[in-house]
Design a protein around this motif. Structure first.
Motif, short mmCIF file in Angstrom:
data_model
loop_
_atom_site.label_atom_id
_atom_site.label_comp_id
_atom_site.label_asym_id
_atom_site.label_seq_id
_atom_site.Cartn_x
_atom_site.Cartn_y
_atom_site.Cartn_z
N SER A 135 0.79 -1.22 0.00
CA SER A 135 0.00 0.00 0.00
C SER A 135 0.83 1.28 0.00
O SER A 135 1.95 1.33 0.54
CB SER A 135 -0.93 0.01 1.21
OG SER A 135 -1.86 -1.06 1.12
N LEU A 136 0.25 2.31 -0.60
CA LEU A 136 0.88 3.62 -0.66
C LEU A 136 0.82 4.29 0.71
O LEU A 136 -0.20 4.25 1.39
CB LEU A 136 0.15 4.49 -1.68
CG LEU A 136 0.70 5.90 -1.89
CD1 LEU A 136 2.01 5.85 -2.65
CD2 LEU A 136 -0.33 6.75 -2.64
N VAL A 137 1.92 4.93 1.08
CA VAL A 137 1.98 5.70 2.31
C VAL A 137 2.04 7.19 2.00
O VAL A 137 1.43 8.01 2.69
CB VAL A 137 3.21 5.29 3.16
CG1 VAL A 137 3.36 6.18 4.39
CG2 VAL A 137 3.10 3.84 3.58
N GLU A 138 2.76 7.57 0.95
CA GLU A 138 2.97 8.98 0.65
C GLU A 138 3.31 9.16 -0.82
O GLU A 138 4.00 8.33 -1.41
CB GLU A 138 4.12 9.51 1.51
CG GLU A 138 4.41 11.00 1.35
CD GLU A 138 3.53 11.85 2.24
OE1 GLU A 138 2.87 12.75 1.68
OE2 GLU A 138 3.51 11.64 3.45
N LEU A 139 2.79 10.22 -1.42
CA LEU A 139 3.24 10.69 -2.72
C LEU A 139 3.90 12.04 -2.51
O LEU A 139 3.35 12.89 -1.81
CB LEU A 139 2.07 10.85 -3.69
CG LEU A 139 1.42 9.59 -4.25
CD1 LEU A 139 0.26 9.97 -5.17
CD2 LEU A 139 2.42 8.75 -5.02
N ALA A 140 5.06 12.26 -3.10
CA ALA A 140 5.76 13.52 -2.89
C ALA A 140 6.55 13.88 -4.14
O ALA A 140 6.90 13.03 -4.95
CB ALA A 140 6.69 13.42 -1.68
N GLU A 141 6.83 15.16 -4.30
CA GLU A 141 7.65 15.65 -5.40
C GLU A 141 8.59 16.73 -4.91
O GLU A 141 8.28 17.46 -3.97
CB GLU A 141 6.77 16.25 -6.50
CG GLU A 141 5.92 15.26 -7.27
CD GLU A 141 5.22 15.93 -8.44
OE1 GLU A 141 5.90 16.60 -9.24
OE2 GLU A 141 3.99 15.80 -8.54
N ASP A 142 9.75 16.84 -5.56
CA ASP A 142 10.57 18.03 -5.41
C ASP A 142 10.88 18.53 -6.82
O ASP A 142 10.25 18.09 -7.79
CB ASP A 142 11.83 17.76 -4.57
CG ASP A 142 12.75 16.71 -5.19
OD1 ASP A 142 12.56 16.38 -6.39
OD2 ASP A 142 13.63 16.22 -4.49
N ARG A 143 11.85 19.41 -6.96
CA ARG A 143 12.11 20.00 -8.27
C ARG A 143 12.57 18.96 -9.29
O ARG A 143 12.30 19.11 -10.48
CB ARG A 143 13.17 21.10 -8.13
CG ARG A 143 13.48 21.83 -9.45
CD ARG A 143 14.51 22.92 -9.25
NE ARG A 143 13.95 24.05 -8.54
CZ ARG A 143 14.20 24.33 -7.25
NH1 ARG A 143 15.00 23.53 -6.55
NH2 ARG A 143 13.65 25.38 -6.65
N HIS A 144 13.24 17.92 -8.84
CA HIS A 144 13.88 16.99 -9.77
C HIS A 144 13.20 15.63 -9.88
O HIS A 144 13.33 14.96 -10.90
CB HIS A 144 15.33 16.77 -9.35
CG HIS A 144 16.12 18.04 -9.24
ND1 HIS A 144 16.45 18.80 -10.34
CD2 HIS A 144 16.63 18.69 -8.16
CE1 HIS A 144 17.14 19.86 -9.95
NE2 HIS A 144 17.26 19.82 -8.64
N ASN A 145 12.50 15.19 -8.84
CA ASN A 145 11.99 13.83 -8.81
C ASN A 145 10.59 13.75 -8.23
O ASN A 145 10.14 14.66 -7.52
CB ASN A 145 12.90 12.93 -7.95
CG ASN A 145 14.33 12.91 -8.44
OD1 ASN A 145 14.63 12.41 -9.52
ND2 ASN A 145 15.24 13.47 -7.64
#
Length: 268
Positions: free
Chosen positions: A66-76
């Motif tokens: 199961s998914l716990v977190e979706l996240a983004e930064d400038r590169h990934n």
């Protein structure tokens, strides 16, 4: 309720790979997708967005990584999921030679229930094989059960308090990372619905059959993983794209006319 993913500051990850990282004391898996590799490829970008949507929709479930977190930064972009360090079901079968009848029946029941959960959400996995059923260790299973108990306790609070907490958390996140609104991977979820909703991983979205957990043994540690080829398919809808793994692909897939039933053929 999840705080911003700390892996954004981690420099030792493999591009496009999966590493084990810790969040609030739990060891989790992190899939890293470099934006530079997909931002100019419309098909790859759609695939990455769909995988995030699908993971959010099928989570949480005791038979799915199961998914716990979706996240983004400038590169990934980062997909943080439950860690399954017990290896693949395929390897477990090779090592054991054969499962006894009770273990085999319990495992197959758990696998069917994981797929049924996805199918009720209008999601076809399209790459069902023993390599995509992973095993958690006994320690990871205990940690997952503890997280589930904590999540149930949080949901038991008043809706007003939950809403207030969510708003506060959202405001704090905006202050910490101004790029959040411009995320290219995780902006909205539509999942075949007309009303696109904000991404809210960690909340059940299916109103289908009640989830029944395997009681014990290897079946309780099985997790369906790798939704990278998954597609949305409403009842009666026909899919035409040829995808999957050759030894397990259904004949209807090769004929470019199939539905969620193709997953069941592969499972069999």
């Amino acid at each position: 309720p999840h705080r911003p993913c700390p892996v954004l500051a981690h420099e030792g990850r493999r591009e496009g790979g999966v590493d084990g990282q810790r969040l609030d004391g739990a060891e989790l898996a992190v899939k890293c997708i470099p934006k530079a590799r997909i931002s100019k490829d419309a098909a790859a970008l759609d695939d990455a967005r769909r995988e995030g949507e699908v993971l959010s929709l099928v989570s949480p479930h005791p038979g799915i990584a199961s998914l716990v977190e979706l996240a983004e930064d400038r590169h990934n972009a980062y997909y943080v999921t439950e860690l399954c360090s017990g290896g693949e079901l395929f390897d477990a079968l090779v090592a054991k030679g054969a499962f006894g009848e009770s273990d085999a029946a319990a495992c197959f029941d758990a696998m069917v229930r994981a797929l049924d959960h996805a199918h009720q959400l209008g999601i076809t996995h399209r790459d069902v094989k023993p390599e995509n059923f992973l095993l958690v260790t006994e320690e990871e299973q205990e940690a997952a059960e503890e997280r589930e108990r904590e999540d149930m306790e949080r949901r038991g609070g008043s809706s007003g308090a939950s809403s207030s907490s969510s708003s506060s958390s959202s405001s704090e996140d905006e202050g910490e990372d101004e790029e959040e609104e411009d995320g290219i991977i995780t902006p909205k979820i539509s999942a075949g619905r007309d009303d696109a909703a904000p991404l809210t991983p960690g909340r059940p979205k299916a109103a289908g059959n009640p989830v029944r957990k395997p009681k014990h043994g290897i079946a309780s540690r099985l997790r369906l993983a790798d939704f990278g080829l998954a597609a949305y398919a409403l009842p009666g809808e026909i899919l035409t794209e040829v995808v999957g793994s050759a030894p397990y692909v259904a004949p209807e897939v090769l004929r470019r006319s199939y539905s969620t039933a193709a997953d069941m053929w592969s499972l069999g």
